[in-house]
Every structure is written in structure tokens, then in C-alpha cells.
Design an enzyme around this catalytic site. Structure first.
Site, PDB file in Angstrom:
ATOM      1  N   GLY A  10     -78.138 -30.275 -23.624  1.00 44.12           N
ATOM      2  CA  GLY A  10     -77.119 -29.285 -23.987  1.00 44.12           C
ATOM      3  C   GLY A  10     -77.459 -27.911 -23.433  1.00 44.12           C
ATOM      4  CE1 TYR A  11     -75.912 -21.440 -22.035  1.00 47.11           C
ATOM      5  CE2 TYR A  11     -75.410 -20.985 -24.345  1.00 47.11           C
ATOM      6  CZ  TYR A  11     -75.665 -20.542 -23.068  1.00 47.11           C
ATOM      7  OH  TYR A  11     -75.661 -19.199 -22.809  1.00 47.11           O
ATOM      8  CB  ILE A  12     -79.778 -23.617 -26.568  1.00 47.27           C
ATOM      9  CG1 ILE A  12     -78.544 -22.730 -26.824  1.00 47.27           C
ATOM     10  CG2 ILE A  12     -81.045 -22.818 -26.860  1.00 47.27           C
ATOM     11  CD1 ILE A  12     -78.309 -22.378 -28.287  1.00 47.27           C
ATOM     12  CG  PHE A  80     -82.111 -27.631 -28.866  1.00 43.64           C
ATOM     13  CD1 PHE A  80     -82.002 -26.257 -29.002  1.00 43.64           C
ATOM     14  CD2 PHE A  80     -83.228 -28.138 -28.211  1.00 43.64           C
ATOM     15  CE1 PHE A  80     -82.962 -25.410 -28.501  1.00 43.64           C
ATOM     16  CE2 PHE A  80     -84.203 -27.298 -27.701  1.00 43.64           C
ATOM     17  CZ  PHE A  80     -84.070 -25.932 -27.850  1.00 43.64           C
ATOM     18  CE  LYS A  84     -71.888 -25.243 -28.305  1.00 41.77           C
ATOM     19  NZ  LYS A  84     -72.507 -24.459 -27.267  1.00 41.77           N
ATOM     20  CB  SER A 124     -76.247 -20.729 -36.669  1.00 43.31           C
ATOM     21  OG  SER A 124     -75.198 -19.821 -36.439  1.00 43.31           O
ATOM     22  CB  ALA A 125     -76.540 -15.255 -36.923  1.00 38.51           C
ATOM     23  CE1 TYR A 148     -73.054 -25.165 -36.096  1.00 38.41           C
ATOM     24  CE2 TYR A 148     -72.549 -22.843 -36.441  1.00 38.41           C
ATOM     25  CZ  TYR A 148     -73.317 -23.829 -35.847  1.00 38.41           C
ATOM     26  OH  TYR A 148     -74.349 -23.482 -35.020  1.00 38.41           O
ATOM     27  CE  LYS A 152     -76.642 -25.796 -36.638  1.00 37.50           C
ATOM     28  NZ  LYS A 152     -77.583 -26.590 -35.867  1.00 37.50           N
ATOM     29  CE1 TYR A 176     -82.258 -20.913 -31.674  1.00 36.57           C
ATOM     30  CE2 TYR A 176     -80.274 -22.178 -31.226  1.00 36.57           C
ATOM     31  CZ  TYR A 176     -81.650 -22.098 -31.308  1.00 36.57           C
ATOM     32  OH  TYR A 176     -82.400 -23.203 -31.014  1.00 36.57           O
ATOM     33  NE  ARG A 291     -61.663 -16.314 -33.794  1.00 34.38           N
ATOM     34  CZ  ARG A 291     -62.513 -16.638 -32.838  1.00 34.38           C
ATOM     35  NH1 ARG A 291     -62.256 -17.684 -32.080  1.00 34.38           N
ATOM     36  NH2 ARG A 291     -63.624 -15.969 -32.647  1.00 34.38           N
TER      37      ARG A 291
HETATM   38  N1  LIG Z   1     -74.561 -21.853 -28.692  1.00 35.55           N
HETATM   39  C1  LIG Z   1     -74.425 -21.174 -29.814  1.00 35.55           C
HETATM   40  O1  LIG Z   1     -73.619 -20.237 -29.891  1.00 35.55           O
HETATM   41  C2  LIG Z   1     -75.291 -21.473 -31.017  1.00 35.55           C
HETATM   42  C3  LIG Z   1     -75.493 -20.482 -31.984  1.00 35.55           C
HETATM   43  C4  LIG Z   1     -76.274 -20.782 -33.094  1.00 35.55           C
HETATM   44  C5  LIG Z   1     -76.839 -22.042 -33.242  1.00 35.55           C
HETATM   45  N2  LIG Z   1     -76.609 -22.995 -32.294  1.00 35.55           N
HETATM   46  C6  LIG Z   1     -77.194 -24.344 -32.489  1.00 35.55           C
HETATM   47  O2  LIG Z   1     -78.078 -24.614 -31.438  1.00 35.55           O
HETATM   48  C7  LIG Z   1     -78.068 -26.011 -31.128  1.00 35.55           C
HETATM   49  C8  LIG Z   1     -77.810 -26.190 -29.645  1.00 35.55           C
HETATM   50  O3  LIG Z   1     -76.569 -25.557 -29.331  1.00 35.55           O
HETATM   51  P1  LIG Z   1     -75.961 -25.580 -27.855  1.00 35.55           P
HETATM   52  O4  LIG Z   1     -75.189 -24.318 -27.701  1.00 35.55           O
HETATM   53  O5  LIG Z   1     -77.010 -25.924 -26.877  1.00 35.55           O
HETATM   54  O6  LIG Z   1     -74.923 -26.748 -28.021  1.00 35.55           O
HETATM   55  P2  LIG Z   1     -74.609 -27.962 -27.012  1.00 35.55           P
HETATM   56  O7  LIG Z   1     -73.421 -28.666 -27.576  1.00 35.55           O
HETATM   57  O8  LIG Z   1     -74.549 -27.476 -25.616  1.00 35.55           O
HETATM   58  O9  LIG Z   1     -75.919 -28.859 -27.183  1.00 35.55           O
HETATM   59  C9  LIG Z   1     -76.091 -29.765 -28.230  1.00 35.55           C
HETATM   60  C10 LIG Z   1     -76.454 -31.103 -27.612  1.00 35.55           C
HETATM   61  O10 LIG Z   1     -76.630 -32.052 -28.667  1.00 35.55           O
HETATM   62  C11 LIG Z   1     -76.068 -33.272 -28.237  1.00 35.55           C
HETATM   63  N3  LIG Z   1     -75.744 -34.042 -29.442  1.00 35.55           N
HETATM   64  C12 LIG Z   1     -74.728 -33.844 -30.325  1.00 35.55           C
HETATM   65  N4  LIG Z   1     -74.776 -34.759 -31.302  1.00 35.55           N
HETATM   66  C13 LIG Z   1     -75.855 -35.552 -31.042  1.00 35.55           C
HETATM   67  C14 LIG Z   1     -76.430 -36.676 -31.687  1.00 35.55           C
HETATM   68  N5  LIG Z   1     -75.905 -37.172 -32.819  1.00 35.55           N
HETATM   69  N6  LIG Z   1     -77.532 -37.243 -31.139  1.00 35.55           N
HETATM   70  C15 LIG Z   1     -78.065 -36.764 -29.993  1.00 35.55           C
HETATM   71  N7  LIG Z   1     -77.558 -35.696 -29.328  1.00 35.55           N
HETATM   72  C16 LIG Z   1     -76.472 -35.098 -29.860  1.00 35.55           C
HETATM   73  C17 LIG Z   1     -74.860 -32.902 -27.408  1.00 35.55           C
HETATM   74  O11 LIG Z   1     -74.484 -33.904 -26.487  1.00 35.55           O
HETATM   75  C18 LIG Z   1     -75.368 -31.642 -26.690  1.00 35.55           C
HETATM   76  O12 LIG Z   1     -75.937 -31.959 -25.439  1.00 35.55           O
HETATM   77  C19 LIG Z   1     -76.983 -26.640 -32.017  1.00 35.55           C
HETATM   78  O13 LIG Z   1     -77.614 -27.233 -33.132  1.00 35.55           O
HETATM   79  C20 LIG Z   1     -76.152 -25.441 -32.442  1.00 35.55           C
HETATM   80  O14 LIG Z   1     -75.561 -25.632 -33.712  1.00 35.55           O
HETATM   81  C21 LIG Z   1     -75.866 -22.736 -31.185  1.00 35.55           C
END
Ligand SMILES: NC(=O)c1ccc[n+]([C@@H]2O[C@H](COP(=O)([O-])OP(=O)(O)OC[C@H]3O[C@@H](n4cnc5c(N)ncnc54)[C@H](O)[C@@H]3O)[C@@H](O)[C@H]2O)c1
Length: 331
Positions: A10-12, A80, A84, A124-125, A148, A152, A176, A291
Site C-alpha cells: 500500500g501507500y505508506i 499497515f 481507510k 490515525s489522528a 473508521y 482505530k 498519523y 462535510r
Molecule cells: N493514508 C492516510 O491518510 C492514513 C492516515 C492515518 C492512518 N492511516 C492508516 O495507515 C495504514 C496504511 O494506509 P495507506 O494510506 O498506506 O493505505 P493503503 O490502502 O494504500 O494501504 C493499505 C494496504 O492494506 C492492504 N489490505 C487491506 N486489507 C487487507 C487485509 N485484510 N489483508 C491484507 N492486506 C490488506 C491493501 O491492499 C493496501 O495495500 C492503514 O491502516 C490506514 O488506516 C492512513
């Protein structure tokens, strides 16, 4: 050290994988690819020069996770994997509690059975809800406004219960603020499989002509220009925060919670103007109703992370926009 990253493509997760691989950690990625693609594994290798092991699977599959922990002799897990989208969590709470809450319970059960007791959790914040004071420190009351955020917070509470029951655990919850931007190479970035929710991916779609305009929700907030103010943090700074958290978890037990942000607030309009400068494109906006659940301003007190993790975000809003644009153009 052998580190399992759930949600690692995923992203982070992918940016953290690059950071860790380049610092000599052995990184193993687990992802069900619900919101990412396996191509990311190649991109991580292209940037870092290291090919991470990748397992396609679900974090709720305890048997699978136990096998990974054993086979790769995992020392610590960064969790991660999660869903989200605030709006999706309102319409489909079941999926959010299943993935975010049950997913963590199953992961922790697998870790406990395999005697892996170091965990970094992506919180998450959002758990703070509407700030009653700014900047928001870790003692600020929690009051999430949507499923959501509640999923968390329930995970954080669960992790405290687990650590209270058994002294061997070393758990770090990272709250975050607003991750943004992409790796400097432009090879990885934020690429949701469905409609993006975060601000920067939407702005990048407007800048690249995939979307006509940016809807800005609310122009009458009590902020300098009337639009919402957030603490945007470059995803590579955030990635560095995970490495600092791993080092902290190696030396400290129990549960410790940190804000990861910059401590600075930027408005939606400031972000738009910065993206226009970085991309050379104009970004048409249209003001829309506020919103429900959105707050006027939210930014972090980052002193705890500065003091205990010896970590600080260094990249600027311009860096976030320039890297996002580089990634967008490369798509
Ligand atoms: N990006 C944001 O703004 C943000 C802010 C605060 C917290 N977060 C948290 O950080 C974490 C990572 O966020 P992100 O932005 O990288 O999101 P993302 O969706 O890009 O990454 C999450 C990854 O988890 C995988 N995934 C989802 N369900 C799954 C499962 N059951 N088993 C295995 N893999 C699974 C998805 O395919 C994805 O690749 C998340 O838990 C999110 O809630 C994100």
C-alpha cells in the site's frame, strides 16, 4: 532484523519498505492487494536495489501469518493493512471492523502464538475527533466521529489490554496526521484502486486532466482563508518515523503512542497553490458545503516523537507537491 509489513504494497507500507530496505532491514511484505498492486514489489526493488519477499494473503488468516512469522523468523511487525475511507466506513462498518479490528486481533494472536512481541501499529489522528485545543498532543481526549476512527481507537485499546496482560509486549501506536506526496524517484506513490479520498491524489487528478475540478468542502471555517487546515506530512518522513519507532520498540516495553505529523497546519487553498506552482498546471476549484465530521483545523504537537524517537519531519509542502506531481506524470 526481519520485519513483516502487513499492507506492505500500500501507500505508506511501500514507502516504509523502501526506507527499511535501504537501511539494511530484511523486509517481508504481506498484502491481499485489495487497494494496491503487486507491481509495487518491483518498484520497491528498483528504488532500493533489494527484492523484498512478497506474500499475497489476508492479515485475518492466522494460519498464513503464523507461517510467515516462522518461516522468515520475524522480529517485528509493522501493521499497515487496513481500510481507510471515512465515508465508506459509515456505509459499510462491517468491513471496517472486520479488516481493521478483527485483522489486528488475528495478527496479534498469530504473533503471540509464534512469540513475536514487537508491533508498530498504524493509527490515525482521526481518533482525536474535533480538537478542543491546538496543537493536538497525545494526551488530547479521544472522540472519533466515524466508524473508521472508532475501529482505530478500539484497536489501540485492545493493544493496551494485550500489553497489560503480558509484560513481554513492545507496542508502538503511531497516530498519523495527513500523509502526502510520493517517493522522490516518482516510482511509488499513492495509487488507490478506486476513487481517491485524500486531498493530494484528487488534486493530482485535476492537475493531470483526469478530473475537471477540485471540490473544496467549506470556505467559511474559522481559518485564515476559510478552508480547512491540516497537518500534511511527507510520506518519506512518515516512513522514517517507522524506522525510529522500530528502534524505540527494541528498547522499550508496553504500549507507547506517538503523533506523527509536522506540527504545521496548511489550508486546502495553500495546498492547491503549492501544487499549481509544482506542476505548472492550473487547478480549478469549486466551493461546496462543509462535510459533516470535518473539523476546521487539526495539527499535531510532535514534541513527544521528537524527544523519545529522536525523529522530526524535514520535508516541505513543496516537496510533497513536487514528488506527487513527478509520480502522477510517470503513470
Ligand atoms: N493514508 C492516510 O491518510 C492514513 C492516515 C492515518 C492512518 N492511516 C492508516 O495507515 C495504514 C496504511 O494506509 P495507506 O494510506 O498506506 O493505505 P493503503 O490502502 O494504500 O494501504 C493499505 C494496504 O492494506 C492492504 N489490505 C487491506 N486489507 C487487507 C487485509 N485484510 N489483508 C491484507 N492486506 C490488506 C491493501 O491492499 C493496501 O495495500 C492503514 O491502516 C490506514 O488506516 C492512513
Amino acid at each position: 532484523m526481519n520485519i513483516l509489513l502487513t499492507g506492505g504494497t500500500g501507500y505508506i507500507g511501500s514507502h516504509t519498505a523502501v526506507e527499511l530496505a535501504m537501511r539494511g532491514y530484511n523486509v517481508i511484505l504481506l498484502d491481499n492487494l485489495e487497494n494496491s498492486s503487486e507491481k509495487v514489489v518491483d518498484q520497491i526493488a528498483a528504488i532500493s536495489g533489494v527484492r523484498c519477499a512478497f506474500v499475497k494473503g489476508d492479515v485475518r488468516d492466522r494460519f498464513l501469518v503464523k507461517g510467515i512469522l516462522r518461516e522468515h523468523q520475524i522480529d517485528a511487525v509493522i501493521h499497515f493493512a487496513g481500510l481507510k475511507s471515512v465515508s465508506d466506513s459509515v456505509s459499510d462498518p462491517l468491513s471496517y471492523y472486520s479488516t481493521n479490528f478483527v485483522g489486528t486481533v488475528e495478527l496479534v494472536a498469530a504473533m503471540s502464538e509464534e512469540k513475536v512481541f514487537r508491533l508498530i501499529f498504524s493509527s490515525s489522528a482521526t481518533v482525536y475527533g474535533t480538537p478542543s485545543r491546538l496543537p493536538v498532543d497525545e494526551h488530547h481526549p479521544t472522540n472519533p466521529l466515524n466508524p473508521y476512527g472508532r475501529s482505530k481507537l478500539h484497536v489501540e485499546e485492545f493493544l493496551h489490554d494485550v500489553a497489560n496482560a503480558s509484560s513481554g509486549w513492545s507496542i508502538v501506536c503511531l497516530r498519523y496526521f495527513n500523509p502526502a506526496g510520493a517517493h522522490e524517484s516518482g516510482l511509488i506513490g499513492e495509487k488507490p484502486t478506486s476513487r481517491p479520498n485524500n486531498l493530494l491524489p484528487v488534486i493530482s487528478e485535476v492537475a493531470s486532466g483526469q478530473r475537471k475540478k477540485l471540490d473544496v468542502y467549506g470556505d467559511d471555517y474559522d481559518t485564515a482563508d476559510g478552508t480547512g487546515v491540516r497537518d500534511f506530512i511527507h510520506v518519506m518522513d512518515l516512513a522514517g518515523g517507522h524506522e525510529a519507532a522500530l528502534r524505540f520498540a527494541n528498547k522499550n516495553s508496553g504500549v507507547t503512542t506517538f503523533n506523527l505529523g509536522t506540527g504545521l497546519g496548511y489550508s486546502v487553498l495553500e495546498m492547491v497553490r503549492s501544487y499549481e506552482r509544482a506542476s505548472g498546471q492550473s487547478i480549478p476549484i469549486e466551493f461546496a458545503q462543509r462535510r459533516s465530521g470535518d473539523v476546521a483545523s487539526c495539527y499535531a504537537d510532535t514534541s513527544k516523537a521528537g524527544n523519545l524517537l529522536n525523529w522530526k519531519a524535514t520535508r516541505t509542502l513543496e516537496d510533497m507537491c513536487a514528488s506527487s506531481w513527478r509520480y502522477t506524470k510517470a503513470q
